[in-house]
Design an enzyme around this catalytic site. Structure first.
Site, PDB file in Angstrom:
ATOM      1  NE  ARG A 104      -2.596   0.347   3.538  1.00 26.41           N
ATOM      2  CZ  ARG A 104      -3.383   0.759   4.500  1.00 26.41           C
ATOM      3  NH1 ARG A 104      -4.684   0.739   4.329  1.00 26.41           N
ATOM      4  NH2 ARG A 104      -2.909   1.191   5.629  1.00 26.41           N
ATOM      5  CB  THR A 108      -2.107   7.170  -2.973  1.00 27.82           C
ATOM      6  OG1 THR A 108      -1.450   5.893  -3.116  1.00 27.82           O
ATOM      7  CG2 THR A 108      -1.208   8.243  -3.566  1.00 27.82           C
ATOM      8  CG  ASP A 200       2.518  -2.562   8.958  1.00 30.11           C
ATOM      9  OD1 ASP A 200       2.753  -3.744   8.608  1.00 30.11           O
ATOM     10  OD2 ASP A 200       2.593  -1.605   8.168  1.00 30.11           O
ATOM     11  CG  ASP A 203       6.255  -2.822   9.712  1.00 26.20           C
ATOM     12  OD1 ASP A 203       6.991  -3.257   8.813  1.00 26.20           O
ATOM     13  OD2 ASP A 203       5.852  -1.640   9.750  1.00 26.20           O
TER      14      ASP A 203
HETATM   15  C1  PRP Z   1      -1.047  -4.543   4.454  1.00 31.80           C
HETATM   16  C2  PRP Z   1      -1.856  -5.803   4.592  1.00 31.80           C
HETATM   17  C3  PRP Z   1      -2.670  -5.794   3.323  1.00 31.80           C
HETATM   18  C4  PRP Z   1      -2.933  -4.327   3.107  1.00 31.80           C
HETATM   19  C5  PRP Z   1      -4.317  -4.014   3.575  1.00 31.80           C
HETATM   20  O1  PRP Z   1       0.029  -4.723   3.628  1.00 31.80           O
HETATM   21  O2  PRP Z   1      -1.081  -6.957   4.745  1.00 31.80           O
HETATM   22  O3  PRP Z   1      -2.004  -6.345   2.197  1.00 31.80           O
HETATM   23  O4  PRP Z   1      -1.997  -3.611   3.908  1.00 31.80           O
HETATM   24  O5  PRP Z   1      -4.650  -2.708   3.312  1.00 31.80           O
HETATM   25  P1  PRP Z   1      -5.726  -2.288   2.220  1.00 31.80           P
HETATM   26  O6  PRP Z   1      -6.928  -3.193   2.431  1.00 31.80           O
HETATM   27  O7  PRP Z   1      -6.024  -0.856   2.563  1.00 31.80           O
HETATM   28  O8  PRP Z   1      -5.141  -2.444   0.860  1.00 31.80           O
HETATM   29  P2  PRP Z   1       1.138  -3.583   3.358  1.00 31.80           P
HETATM   30  O9  PRP Z   1       0.742  -2.772   2.162  1.00 31.80           O
HETATM   31  O10 PRP Z   1       1.400  -2.842   4.625  1.00 31.80           O
HETATM   32  O11 PRP Z   1       2.392  -4.402   2.880  1.00 31.80           O
HETATM   33  P3  PRP Z   1       3.262  -5.488   3.681  1.00 31.80           P
HETATM   34  O12 PRP Z   1       2.413  -6.741   3.772  1.00 31.80           O
HETATM   35  O13 PRP Z   1       4.441  -5.656   2.793  1.00 31.80           O
HETATM   36  O14 PRP Z   1       3.611  -4.946   5.035  1.00 31.80           O
HETATM   37  N1  URA Z   2      -2.412  -2.917   6.940  1.00 29.28           N
HETATM   38  C1  URA Z   2      -2.081  -3.385   8.169  1.00 29.28           C
HETATM   39  O1  URA Z   2      -1.128  -4.161   8.318  1.00 29.28           O
HETATM   40  N2  URA Z   2      -2.814  -2.964   9.214  1.00 29.28           N
HETATM   41  C2  URA Z   2      -3.866  -2.138   9.090  1.00 29.28           C
HETATM   42  O2  URA Z   2      -4.521  -1.820  10.101  1.00 29.28           O
HETATM   43  C3  URA Z   2      -4.190  -1.673   7.800  1.00 29.28           C
HETATM   44  C4  URA Z   2      -3.452  -2.083   6.743  1.00 29.28           C
END
Ligand code: PRP
Ligand code: URA
Length: 209
Positions: A104, A108, A200, A203
């Site tokens: 994400r 944005t 997150d 993380d």
């Molecule tokens: C997080 C999570 C989803 C997304 C959800 O991933 O694991 O993939 O955000 O958010 P959304 O429904 O608003 O799209 P992130 O983009 O943080 O990437 P990561 O898994 O690499 O930490």
């Molecule tokens: N992605 C995450 O990992 N946590 C949230 O709460 C939203 C998006």
């Protein structure tokens, strides 16, 4: 319209309650995410089709049930979805695993695609897309579209925590997809994080913050 099932099972609810706690470190967080995925997989595969097959026990011939129909695949959305793969494979070890890389954009909140590798026969498989978090819905809507563009017809989505905004967006974009949710939370905050959520997920799984 695909079904939306919030898992009420006490073991799932209990474990979701643990990983929400901010003091839980990466080792425990990872292990529990994997266990939750295992229980969710058990619930989400209740409707898999069976067929009769003749076998012979040491005593006599008999008819038993075996899984029929489409073969399965698990597709985690990178990174955080990786945390659910082991639990899924514990329940369905013959499943193939594809990967979709999306993150994400922090400003944005739009998903940015960086990787896609799927089993060659994914079009003939029942595909379980897994990601612990369904927030705005941008990531899972994009991931499911990528699968459909590659010919996948049977898709289920599984997440541990969802926001109502994301569930609505997913249902509007992909009404044919069944959605399995560990816990349905209250809302998103101004930064697109789920409230109360667990922070997150990526993380916390990989210890990157
Ligand atoms: C997080 C999570 C989803 C997304 C959800 O991933 O694991 O993939 O955000 O958010 P959304 O429904 O608003 O799209 P992130 O983009 O943080 O990437 P990561 O898994 O690499 O930490
Ligand atoms: N992605 C995450 O990992 N946590 C949230 O709460 C939203 C998006």
């Amino acid at each position: 319209m695909g079904k939306v099932l919030v898992m009420e099972h006490p073991l799932i609810q209990h474990k979701v309650g643990i990983i929400r706690r901010k003091e839980v470190g990466s080792k425990d967080f990872r292990e529990i995410i994997s266990e939750i995925a295992m229980y969710m997989c058990y619930e989400a595969t209740r409707d898999l089709k069976l067929q009769d097959v003749e076998i012979e026990t040491p005593i006599c011939k008999t008819t038993v049930k075996e899984l029929a129909g489409k073969k399965l695949a698990v597709v985690p959305i990178l990174r955080a979805g990786l945390g659910m793969v082991e639990g899924m494979l514990t329940m369905i070890p013959a499943a193939k695993v594809g990967h979709i890389g999306l993150y994400r954009d922090p400003d944005t909140l739009e998903p940015v695609e960086y990787y896609c590798k799927l089993p060659a026969d994914c079009g003939e498989r029942e595909v379980f897309v897994v990601d612990p978090m369904l927030a705005t819905g941008g990531s899972c809507v994009a991931a499911i579209q990528m699968l459909k563009d590659k010919g996948v017809k049977n898709i289920r989505f599984m997440c541990i925590i969802a926001a109502p905004e994301g569930v609505k967006k997913l249902q509007e974009a992909h009404p044919d997809v069944d959605v399995y949710i560990g816990a349905l939370d209250e809302k998103l905050n101004d930064h697109g994080y789920i409230v109360p959520g667990l922070g997150d997920a990526g993380d916390r799984i990989f210890g990157t913050k």
